[in-house]
Design an enzyme around this catalytic site. Structure first.
Site, PDB file in Angstrom:
ATOM      1  N   ARG A   7     118.350   5.843   4.824  1.00 38.79           N
ATOM      2  CA  ARG A   7     119.435   7.233   4.385  1.00 38.79           C
ATOM      3  C   ARG A   7     119.925   6.495   3.657  1.00 38.79           C
ATOM      4  NH1 ARG A   7     115.681   8.034   5.895  1.00 38.79           N
ATOM      5  NH2 ARG A   7     114.451   9.849   8.328  1.00 38.79           N
ATOM      6  N   SER A  46     120.935  16.151  11.991  1.00 44.58           N
ATOM      7  CA  SER A  46     121.083  14.827  12.261  1.00 44.58           C
ATOM      8  C   SER A  46     123.148  13.983  12.364  1.00 44.58           C
ATOM      9  CB  SER A  46     119.874  13.767  12.427  1.00 44.58           C
ATOM     10  OG  SER A  46     118.551  14.485  12.522  1.00 44.58           O
ATOM     11  N   GLU A 102     124.941   9.406  10.366  1.00 43.20           N
ATOM     12  CA  GLU A 102     124.457  10.006   8.991  1.00 43.20           C
ATOM     13  C   GLU A 102     124.647  11.210   8.287  1.00 43.20           C
ATOM     14  OE1 GLU A 102     119.445  11.888   9.088  1.00 43.20           O
ATOM     15  OE2 GLU A 102     120.216  10.409  10.125  1.00 43.20           O
TER      16      GLU A 102
END
Length: 317
Positions: free
Chosen positions: A191, A240, A310
């Site tokens: 990520r 998320s 995130e």
């Protein structure tokens, strides 16, 4: 369970007065430039302040022309669907660039490749790949964002990530320079990429493998069903919230720390999926970010894991 105001210490930078950034529109600019533009309606959480300026370019040449005429040092940030983003209540300084319809095309190339505009949503990319019999991009059906966003953050789901399919991408830097970067130059990790906040991904090429459209479609349907059954898709949410730590699942750590259903103001941890925060109606971005920080504190205290955000958090506190 409701968190009181005294239960969370502000961790964002100290709030202070910002006069905003003036923008002189370069002659010949064709896109739309809006001052003091509200952003809450453009992000999934439906909260947050305004951008000093919102620019929606007519095409890549228009974007280059506009950025090259900005005063050096003017902050620039790209905005896609706003699906994985908290815009703080003080708004965003400088210019927010939103890539709209002119950047949403998806074209099938040779050798199982697709060329996609930076504003193309993941579901469109996956659908075009399915129709062309290109396998390996089905996971994009499960990413609620645009090409520019998931190329920047190496978006992923269901065992795959952008690093697995990206060939290269076209990026416009805040000074107006256009560069093409191969996937190797992005230094992808989980990520994360080396792209800076002022880098705007205007196009990308993805490569899959030859496949059966019916099989590809069935996998996309499976992903859609799994998301529907496990995630609070029909709420004001941001996807998320925390990255999965190595060897653990973020949702499980949040659950173990007793945070499922935890609330702060109008923000709440989803009962359906503990790694999702939701705006129950009138949450401020401070409510949402504050709730996230309280979860991080409780998870660290209970489990020893330090959860990493995130969701991107941007703007003035």
């Amino acid at each position: 369970m409701q968190i009181g105001e005294d239960d969370w210490a502000e961790t964002a930078p100290d709030a202070h007065e910002h006069p905003g950034f003036g923008v002189d529109v370069p002659k010949g600019t064709r896109g739309d430039l809006t001052p003091d533009a509200p952003l809450a309606k453009l992000v999934w959480f439906k909260s947050g302040g305004a951008a000093d300026w919102l620019f929606e370019p007519a095409d890549t040449e228009d974007l280059i022309h506009f950025l090259s005429g900005l005063e050096p040092g003017t902050p620039v940030m790209a905005l896609g669907l706003g699906s994985n983003l908290i815009v703080r209540d003080g708004g965003i300084p400088g210019v927010v660039v939103r890539l709209g319809k002119p950047f949403s095309s998806v074209e099938v190339l040779r050798d199982n490749m697709l060329e996609c505009g930076g504003g193309a949503p993941g579901i469109l990319v996956a659908s075009k790949a399915r129709d062309a019999g290109i396998a390996g991009l089905e996971f994009l059906r499960g990413i609620p964002g645009t090409v520019g966003g998931f190329v920047r953050m190496n978006g992923g789901a269901y065992g795959r990530e952008v690093a697995d399919i990206l060939v290269d991408c076209d990026v416009v830097i805040s000074d107006g320079n256009l560069v093409t970067l191969p996937v190797e130059d992005l230094d992808y990790t989980y990520r994360h990429s080396r792209l800076t906040d002022d880098a705007i991904v205007v196009a990308a090429r993805f490569r899959g493998a030859k496949g059966d459209p019916e099989v590809i479609g069935a996998e996309m349907d499976r992903i859609a069903d799994e998301r529907e059954n496990s995630q609070p898709l029909r709420t004001k949410t941001g996807g998320s919230t925390f990255k999965n730590p190595e060897g653990a699942k973020a949702w499980k750590l949040v659950d173990e720390a007793g945070c499922r259903g935890l609330a702060k103001g109008g923000a709440r941890v989803s009962e359906k999926h503990a790694n999702f925060l939701i705006n129950t109606g009138e949450a401020t971005s401070a409510d949402i970010e504050g709730l996230g920080e309280e979860i991080r504190r409780r998870v660290a205290e209970r489990t020893g894991y330090n959860l990493e955000w995130e969701i991107r958090r941007v703007g003035r506190p």
